[in-house]
Design a protein around this motif. Structure first.
Motif, mmCIF file in Angstrom:
data_model
loop_
_atom_site.group_PDB
_atom_site.id
_atom_site.type_symbol
_atom_site.label_atom_id
_atom_site.label_comp_id
_atom_site.label_asym_id
_atom_site.label_seq_id
_atom_site.Cartn_x
_atom_site.Cartn_y
_atom_site.Cartn_z
ATOM 1 N N ARG A 179 43.170 22.215 -61.718
ATOM 2 C CA ARG A 179 44.063 21.425 -60.870
ATOM 3 C C ARG A 179 45.254 22.225 -60.345
ATOM 4 O O ARG A 179 46.259 21.637 -59.924
ATOM 5 N N ALA A 180 45.189 23.514 -60.358
ATOM 6 C CA ALA A 180 46.296 24.317 -59.841
ATOM 7 C C ALA A 180 46.521 24.008 -58.362
ATOM 8 O O ALA A 180 45.557 23.866 -57.598
ATOM 9 N N PRO A 181 47.774 23.857 -57.915
ATOM 10 C CA PRO A 181 48.040 23.539 -56.506
ATOM 11 C C PRO A 181 47.363 24.524 -55.563
ATOM 12 O O PRO A 181 47.446 25.736 -55.745
ATOM 13 N N GLY A 182 46.684 23.985 -54.574
ATOM 14 C CA GLY A 182 45.997 24.791 -53.569
ATOM 15 C C GLY A 182 44.540 25.056 -53.879
ATOM 16 O O GLY A 182 43.750 25.341 -52.975
ATOM 17 N N ALA A 183 44.152 24.948 -55.163
ATOM 18 C CA ALA A 183 42.774 25.272 -55.539
ATOM 19 C C ALA A 183 41.783 24.274 -54.959
ATOM 20 O O ALA A 183 40.656 24.638 -54.596
ATOM 21 N N GLY A 184 42.182 23.017 -54.847
ATOM 22 C CA GLY A 184 41.269 22.006 -54.309
ATOM 23 C C GLY A 184 40.935 22.241 -52.855
ATOM 24 O O GLY A 184 39.770 22.177 -52.449
ATOM 25 N N LEU A 185 41.933 22.505 -52.045
ATOM 26 C CA LEU A 185 41.691 22.764 -50.619
ATOM 27 C C LEU A 185 40.914 24.055 -50.404
ATOM 28 O O LEU A 185 40.110 24.154 -49.473
ATOM 29 N N GLU A 186 41.128 25.049 -51.260
ATOM 30 C CA GLU A 186 40.349 26.280 -51.142
ATOM 31 C C GLU A 186 38.882 26.027 -51.500
ATOM 32 O O GLU A 186 37.972 26.537 -50.838
ATOM 33 N N SER A 187 38.650 25.216 -52.543
ATOM 34 C CA SER A 187 37.266 24.874 -52.911
ATOM 35 C C SER A 187 36.590 24.107 -51.791
ATOM 36 O O SER A 187 35.413 24.340 -51.490
ATOM 37 N N LEU A 188 37.322 23.194 -51.162
ATOM 38 C CA LEU A 188 36.768 22.452 -50.030
ATOM 39 C C LEU A 188 36.425 23.404 -48.891
ATOM 40 O O LEU A 188 35.341 23.308 -48.290
ATOM 41 N N ARG A 189 37.298 24.349 -48.597
ATOM 42 C CA ARG A 189 37.040 25.308 -47.518
ATOM 43 C C ARG A 189 35.738 26.067 -47.760
ATOM 44 O O ARG A 189 34.904 26.209 -46.855
ATOM 45 N N ARG A 190 35.556 26.536 -48.979
ATOM 46 C CA ARG A 190 34.344 27.314 -49.287
ATOM 47 C C ARG A 190 33.093 26.439 -49.233
ATOM 48 O O ARG A 190 32.036 26.875 -48.782
ATOM 49 N N ARG A 191 33.220 25.213 -49.702
ATOM 50 C CA ARG A 191 32.060 24.316 -49.688
ATOM 51 C C ARG A 191 31.637 23.986 -48.261
ATOM 52 O O ARG A 191 30.435 23.992 -47.931
ATOM 53 N N LEU A 192 32.583 23.708 -47.398
ATOM 54 C CA LEU A 192 32.258 23.415 -46.000
ATOM 55 C C LEU A 192 31.661 24.635 -45.304
ATOM 56 O O LEU A 192 30.702 24.516 -44.539
ATOM 57 N N ALA A 193 32.215 25.811 -45.578
ATOM 58 C CA ALA A 193 31.709 27.031 -44.950
ATOM 59 C C ALA A 193 30.276 27.317 -45.372
ATOM 60 O O ALA A 193 29.458 27.807 -44.582
ATOM 61 N N ALA A 194 29.948 27.000 -46.629
ATOM 62 C CA ALA A 194 28.607 27.280 -47.136
ATOM 63 C C ALA A 194 27.582 26.264 -46.647
ATOM 64 O O ALA A 194 26.466 26.616 -46.269
ATOM 65 N N ARG A 195 27.954 24.991 -46.654
ATOM 66 C CA ARG A 195 26.991 23.933 -46.335
ATOM 67 C C ARG A 195 26.916 23.610 -44.851
ATOM 68 O O ARG A 195 25.872 23.188 -44.351
ATOM 69 N N ALA B 225 27.947 25.531 -41.948
ATOM 70 C CA ALA B 225 28.328 26.665 -41.098
ATOM 71 C C ALA B 225 28.125 26.350 -39.622
ATOM 72 O O ALA B 225 28.780 26.955 -38.757
ATOM 73 N N TRP B 226 27.254 25.410 -39.300
ATOM 74 C CA TRP B 226 27.002 25.023 -37.920
ATOM 75 C C TRP B 226 28.253 24.421 -37.262
ATOM 76 O O TRP B 226 28.385 24.441 -36.028
ATOM 77 N N MET B 227 29.169 23.892 -38.068
ATOM 78 C CA MET B 227 30.371 23.250 -37.536
ATOM 79 C C MET B 227 31.661 23.912 -38.020
ATOM 80 O O MET B 227 32.667 23.928 -37.312
ATOM 81 N N PHE B 228 31.630 24.482 -39.210
ATOM 82 C CA PHE B 228 32.864 24.966 -39.823
ATOM 83 C C PHE B 228 33.488 26.113 -39.036
ATOM 84 O O PHE B 228 32.801 27.005 -38.540
ATOM 85 N N ASP B 229 34.828 26.087 -38.975
ATOM 86 C CA ASP B 229 35.581 27.154 -38.305
ATOM 87 C C ASP B 229 36.894 27.333 -39.071
ATOM 88 O O ASP B 229 37.583 26.351 -39.368
ATOM 89 N N GLU B 230 37.236 28.583 -39.394
ATOM 90 C CA GLU B 230 38.427 28.857 -40.197
ATOM 91 C C GLU B 230 39.706 28.357 -39.523
ATOM 92 O O GLU B 230 40.559 27.732 -40.170
ATOM 93 N N ASP B 231 39.843 28.621 -38.248
ATOM 94 C CA ASP B 231 41.055 28.191 -37.542
ATOM 95 C C ASP B 231 41.142 26.670 -37.459
ATOM 96 O O ASP B 231 42.228 26.093 -37.613
ATOM 97 N N ALA B 232 39.991 26.015 -37.219
ATOM 98 C CA ALA B 232 39.994 24.551 -37.138
ATOM 99 C C ALA B 232 40.331 23.932 -38.499
ATOM 100 O O ALA B 232 41.008 22.892 -38.573
ATOM 101 N N TYR B 233 39.869 24.578 -39.575
ATOM 102 C CA TYR B 233 40.181 24.071 -40.919
ATOM 103 C C TYR B 233 41.677 24.179 -41.195
ATOM 104 O O TYR B 233 42.304 23.228 -41.689
ATOM 105 N N LEU B 234 42.261 25.325 -40.876
ATOM 106 C CA LEU B 234 43.700 25.500 -41.066
ATOM 107 C C LEU B 234 44.473 24.471 -40.254
ATOM 108 O O LEU B 234 45.414 23.833 -40.759
#
Length: 508
Positions: A290-306, A308-317
């Protein structure tokens, strides 16, 4: 090409006394769904938590359904007005009334206690009764519409048009069987098709006895890819995502569950240290809990992996920053005090965001396998993922909620076990609830039909004893899934010998 007549064809040959015309046929369906007991029942079925667990008003399955229906209509009307008719026709058609009917129906199969009840019924169906396709809310919805609900002089089901029956097929395949090859084995798996603990798809839309019905419905839409939903269904599915992403945040802000400090720390930390987070290994990130920021980072990686057809780093930020500014810092920063000003702030945020999300919807000609023919813009899609994250991370993972849910799972399990024991008692089985006996008879006939026509779907379980056992199990599961939260709690109490309501108007 699927014709307008195909879409409006009813399930069975029972007269439908309304004025001629496709629009009228679809409105018949919509009203049959709204007048059904299964629809009324949603008022007493949990969305996330029941009303008595908080001091404020929370959504139940009915209020959720009403809002999904409103969003579905808005999306469908927008697409109908903005898209060329031939473009819509080439994908099997779209009608705003069908989208509304699908939205009204989409949660009819949800059992007591929300997704927790769904998981427990799935476990009981597979382990206690040997039902390989277990229980799944979407498959139960299709079963309710086509088999378990009744209307007038017809046989089982509401006798709905092909278009409306197809509008709830979010995952148009069985858990293990059909189509062949099954989507769980495809090189690219559609959303929901990945294998689960049973070896079948995690999400699916028809149990073995209902697969013939699903196949017949999909046959009316030959131009819709086998991995894709119909347009009406895609609209319903997207509307569900949009409504869910916002109104659960309303509930838990009003209840004081969403704490500004914790949510704000999560968003600020990830936004400020995202480059450092990107360097962390997956194993170390998992250990950060539950460290601050870890949840959003896990979400970022999960979306990028599953996705990729839609995910974009800039759009996520950008999504994290916008949700952080407009919801976390704009709404959550001011504690909810029940005042009109607090409600005005919250409702203003919700309505503004729904309008913006609906305006971003677009029709996609050739979507990727995990995509949809109706989708949000790239930026809006990321925003919805971040909004859903807040609810999932800061509400669904709470130990106090889990404690309550484990108790509710015990209620479901006790009812299933007690009814199985009751129907196994040859001297007393005939005194079981009449509706339960009807459902067991219906399910047993369904498995007999499958044993005759598609014995391979039963994986060798075709003996008389197998069919009777599966029929009894499916009937019990159908019966328990059709209860409200209160009915489940009261039934468990009576089956344990507790006192309380005895005369239940014939339902028990």
């Amino acid at each position: 090409m699927s014709t307008r007549t195909d879409r409006a064809r009813a399930e069975i040959g029972v007269p439908r006394p309304l004025a001629a015309g496709t629009d009228s046929e679809f409105r018949v369906d919509l009203e049959r769904i709204r007048f059904s007991p299964a629809f009324s029942r949603l008022a007493e079925v949990t969305q996330v938590v029941s009303a008595g667990t908080t001091g404020g008003i929370v959504h139940n399955r009915l209020t959720h359904t009403i809002k999904v229906t409103a969003v579905a209509r808005a999306i469908a009307v927008r697409l109908e007005e903005a898209s060329a008719p031939e473009r819509i026709a080439a994908r099997g058609g779209l009608h705003h009334v069908v989208a509304q009917a699908g939205a009204c129906s989409h949660d009819l199969g949800h059992p007591p206690f929300g997704h927790l009840g769904e998981q427990e019924l799935d476990r009981q169906a597979r382990t206690r009764f040997g039902l390989n396709d277990g229980f799944e809310g979407n498959a139960q919805t299709f079963r309710v519409l086509t088999e378990l609900e009744v209307h007038g002089p017809g046989d089982q089901g509401l006798n709905l048009t092909s278009a409306v029956r197809a509008s709830v097929l979010k995952y148009p395949w069985g858990r293990h069987h059909w189509p062949d090859p099954h989507p769980r084995s495809w090189p690219q798996q559609p959303r929901g098709a990945r294998p689960d603990i049973s070896g079948g798809s995690y999400k699916f839309n028809a149990y073995v006895p209902d697969l013939d019905e699903l196949i017949a419905v999909r046959a009316a839409f030959p131009d819709v890819r086998r991995d894709q939903q119909t347009l009406d269904c895609a609209v319903m599915d997207l509307a569900d995502d949009v409504a869910y992403s916002l109104h659960d945040l309303e509930d838990f802000h009003r209840a004081g569950v969403l704490q500004f400090s914790a949510v704000s720390s999560e968003f600020r930390t990830w936004a400020g240290e995202r480059d450092e987070f990107a360097m962390i290994t997956d194993s170390r990130l998992a250990a950060m809990t539950r460290a601050p920021g870890a949840g959003l980072e896990s979400l970022r990686r999960r979306l990028a992996a599953r996705d990729a057809w839609m995910f974009d780093e800039d759009a996520y930020l950008e999504a994290v920053l916008r949700v952080g500014q407009e919801f976390v810092e704009g709404v959550l920063a001011i504690p909810y005090d029940g005042s009109m000003a607090a409600d005005r702030s919250l409702s203003g945020f919700t309505s503004t965001w729904i309008d913006a999300l609906v305006d971003s919807v677009r029709l996609v000609d050739d979507p990727p396998v995990r995509g949809s023919s109706v989708e949000l813009s790239q930026g809006a899609w990321h925003q919805v993922q971040v909004l859903k994250f807040i609810h999932q991370y800061f509400v669904l993972h709470r130990p106090d909620l889990t404690l309550m849910q484990r108790g509710q799972a015990n209620v479901v399990r006790q009812i299933v076990e007690a009814f199985d024991d009751w129907l196994s008692d040859r001297l007393d089985a005939t005194r079981a609830p009449r509706r339960l006996l009807d459902l067991v008879a219906t399910a047993t006939e369904g498995y007999r039909r499958v044993a005759r026509r598609h014995p391979d779907w039963l994986d060798g379980m075709t003996s008389r004893e197998d069919v009777l056992r599966m029929g009894r199990g499916r009937g019990i599961i159908d019966y328990v899934a059709g209860m409200t939260d209160h009915q489940a709690e009261a039934t468990a109490s009576r089956l344990r010998g507790g006192s309380g309501l005895l005369w239940g108007g014939g339902s028990v």
